[in-house]
Scaffold this motif. Structure first.
Motif, PDB file in Angstrom:
ATOM      1  N   ALA A 379     -52.770   6.851   3.549  1.00 49.59           N
ATOM      2  CA  ALA A 379     -51.722   7.701   2.979  1.00 49.59           C
ATOM      3  C   ALA A 379     -50.712   6.872   2.198  1.00 49.59           C
ATOM      4  CB  ALA A 379     -51.031   8.473   4.098  1.00 49.59           C
ATOM      5  N   ARG A 380     -50.309   5.758   2.748  1.00 52.15           N
ATOM      6  CA  ARG A 380     -49.329   4.917   2.066  1.00 52.15           C
ATOM      7  C   ARG A 380     -49.897   4.341   0.774  1.00 52.15           C
ATOM      8  NH1 ARG A 380     -44.805   2.875   5.250  1.00 52.15           N
ATOM      9  NH2 ARG A 380     -44.837   1.071   3.846  1.00 52.15           N
ATOM     10  N   ARG A 381     -51.140   3.876   0.817  1.00 55.36           N
ATOM     11  CA  ARG A 381     -51.748   3.309  -0.391  1.00 55.36           C
ATOM     12  C   ARG A 381     -51.912   4.348  -1.490  1.00 55.36           C
ATOM     13  NH1 ARG A 381     -56.488  -0.575   2.232  1.00 55.36           N
ATOM     14  NH2 ARG A 381     -55.231  -2.507   2.278  1.00 55.36           N
ATOM     15  N   ALA A 382     -52.214   5.591  -1.106  1.00 56.28           N
ATOM     16  CA  ALA A 382     -52.442   6.624  -2.105  1.00 56.28           C
ATOM     17  C   ALA A 382     -51.151   7.094  -2.760  1.00 56.28           C
ATOM     18  CB  ALA A 382     -53.164   7.815  -1.454  1.00 56.28           C
ATOM     19  N   ALA A 383     -50.087   7.249  -1.974  1.00 56.78           N
ATOM     20  CA  ALA A 383     -48.892   7.904  -2.481  1.00 56.78           C
ATOM     21  C   ALA A 383     -47.712   6.984  -2.741  1.00 56.78           C
ATOM     22  CB  ALA A 383     -48.472   9.007  -1.494  1.00 56.78           C
ATOM     23  N   PHE A 384     -47.524   5.976  -1.920  1.00 58.29           N
ATOM     24  CA  PHE A 384     -46.299   5.193  -2.025  1.00 58.29           C
ATOM     25  C   PHE A 384     -46.126   4.499  -3.376  1.00 58.29           C
ATOM     26  CE2 PHE A 384     -44.209   4.555   2.341  1.00 58.29           C
ATOM     27  CZ  PHE A 384     -44.566   5.817   2.747  1.00 58.29           C
ATOM     28  N   PRO A 385     -47.165   3.831  -3.913  1.00 52.04           N
ATOM     29  CA  PRO A 385     -46.961   3.172  -5.213  1.00 52.04           C
ATOM     30  C   PRO A 385     -46.582   4.147  -6.332  1.00 52.04           C
ATOM     31  CG  PRO A 385     -48.903   2.293  -4.117  1.00 52.04           C
ATOM     32  CD  PRO A 385     -48.483   3.503  -3.333  1.00 52.04           C
ATOM     33  N   LEU A 386     -47.036   5.414  -6.222  1.00 49.14           N
ATOM     34  CA  LEU A 386     -46.693   6.403  -7.232  1.00 49.14           C
ATOM     35  C   LEU A 386     -45.198   6.734  -7.216  1.00 49.14           C
ATOM     36  CD1 LEU A 386     -49.710   8.850  -6.733  1.00 49.14           C
ATOM     37  CD2 LEU A 386     -49.443   7.058  -8.471  1.00 49.14           C
ATOM     38  N   ARG A 387     -44.559   6.417  -6.091  1.00 50.79           N
ATOM     39  CA  ARG A 387     -43.129   6.658  -5.955  1.00 50.79           C
ATOM     40  C   ARG A 387     -42.335   5.353  -6.053  1.00 50.79           C
ATOM     41  NH1 ARG A 387     -42.488  11.732  -5.025  1.00 50.79           N
ATOM     42  NH2 ARG A 387     -40.243  11.310  -4.976  1.00 50.79           N
TER      43      ARG A 387
END
Length: 391
Positions: A379-387
């Motif tokens: 979950a962190r790899r998928a979404a965090f960099p986008l934010r």
């Protein structure tokens, strides 16, 4: 802003009734309100009833033809149109369905209005949280999506950033779909993995469309069997950091009680004590990042005697700043009510005997062989960099 808390309640909410044998037994609502009263929490909050959501409000999320189909099925259940998800095993039509569903939606919308206008700091609608309903169809025991309607009303009133955190065992698919391309809304869902549970969505890769709303959906797909320590680790490894970044003006949370190990429709192994811990965390996060503005909703939960009333009574107590102690003995008057209504024996305490629940923070290390840690990292790899956040 007023520091008071509201509890949205109308006895007619128990009219949301799919019939005998359906898992969504409205006795769970009646027993919850009975336990709230037994603990005197109805004096610690202001109990109010909002009007049912009207057509103009429902159309903030739902298509006009769908609302018309619900009305038609409500008037003549035998004519329900399954093309709209009505008259199915999950969502059988019943007389008065539109009115009961609109009343639930009205409570969540009323809660959102009161919090936004500063009439209350917190507001609870444990009859709400019907997060599977789509703009044009019913799904998963949900006719109108009250959570989405509450958020849409907040946006209509001028909110620029609303965070929605869903800890029901099922993915909050309807809310994610409603705001998929709206950068003003951050949706975060922690749920059992879609491989093993309805609705089959909520993969980590579902992060929103490219553009301004990219990264606006965050999904933590938990392995079946996840218990207290893993569930709390997942929550605290994802939610606080996202809220710190997003800085919502209002926090809307959904507290389905079906993560519990006794729930008959799912496969997580969470205790009442961990559910209470997340309720406390959501309350604290609302104060830390949303100036205290908190709308708390119910959701799923099908252990209707042992789990749901205790879990949501804890939720009301947390919102009222009058938390019920886990070790407290359940009032005998309520246990008498349980037996009178269900011919079952009610639980004796407000705990599963696991309080306080221990868990490890994300900063305490990652185990690459642990399935829970794999889910959190996905979950962190998928979404965090986008934010703009580190995974």
């Amino acid at each position: 802003m007023s520091g008071r808390a509201l509890l949205m309640w109308d006895d007619a909410l128990t009219g949301y009734d799919f019939g005998a044998g359906h898992p969504m037994d409205p006795v769970r609502l009646a027993l919850t309100m009975g336990l709230v009263r037994a603990y005197g929490l109805d004096r610690a909050v202001e109990v109010v009833a909002a009007k049912p959501a009207g057509d103009s409000t429902l159309r903030l999320v739902h298509r006009e033809d769908y609302v018309a189909a619900v009305r038609a099925a409500s008037a003549d259940p035998g004519a329900a149109d399954q093309a709209y998800g009505l008259g199915t095993l999950d969502d059988p039509a019943f007389a008065g369905m539109h009115e009961a569903s609109a009343l639930i939606a009205g409570q969540s919308v009323g809660a959102a209005e009161a919090v936004w206008r500063g009439e209350a700091a917190h507001a609870v609608n444990f009859a709400g949280g019907l997060h599977h309903a789509m703009p044009g169809s019913a799904a998963g025991f949900c006719i109108y999506n009250d959570a989405s309607l509450a958020i849409a009303r907040l946006l209509e009133l001028g909110a620029e950033r609303v965070a929605y955190v869903d800890v029901d065992v099922h993915h909050g698919d309807g809310v994610q779909a409603a705001f998929w391309d709206d950068p003003r809304v951050l949706t975060v869902s922690l749920h059992e993995h879609p491989r093993t549970l309805f609705p089959g969505t909520g993969w980590p890769e579902e992060t929103g469309p490219s553009g301004a709303a990219e990264g606006g959906a965050v999904n933590v797909a938990l392995p079946a069997g996840t218990g207290d320590a893993g569930w709390l680790r997942a929550f605290h490894s994802v939610v606080p950091e996202l809220l710190a970044d997003f800085r919502p003006q209002v926090l809307v949370t959904q507290h389905g009680a079906d993560t519990h190990f006794e729930d008959p429709l799912a496969h997580l192994a969470v205790s009442l004590d961990a559910q209470r811990a997340v309720q406390v965390a959501c309350h604290d996060l609302a104060h830390e990042y949303a100036e205290g503005r908190w709308v708390a909703l119910g959701g799923g939960g099908y252990a209707v005697v042992d789990v749901v009333p205790r879990s949501w009574t804890h939720l009301v107590g947390v919102a009222a700043h009058a938390p019920v102690e886990p070790e407290s003995v359940v009032p005998s008057s309520w246990r008498d009510e349980v037996y009178a209504r269900t011919r079952q024996l009610g639980p004796g305490r407000m705990t599963d005997g696991l309080w306080p629940v221990a868990w490890r923070g994300w900063d305490e290390g990652y185990d690459p062989a642990d399935r829970l840690d794999q889910a959190v990292l996905a979950a962190r790899r998928a979404a965090f960099p986008l934010r703009g956040l580190l995974p």
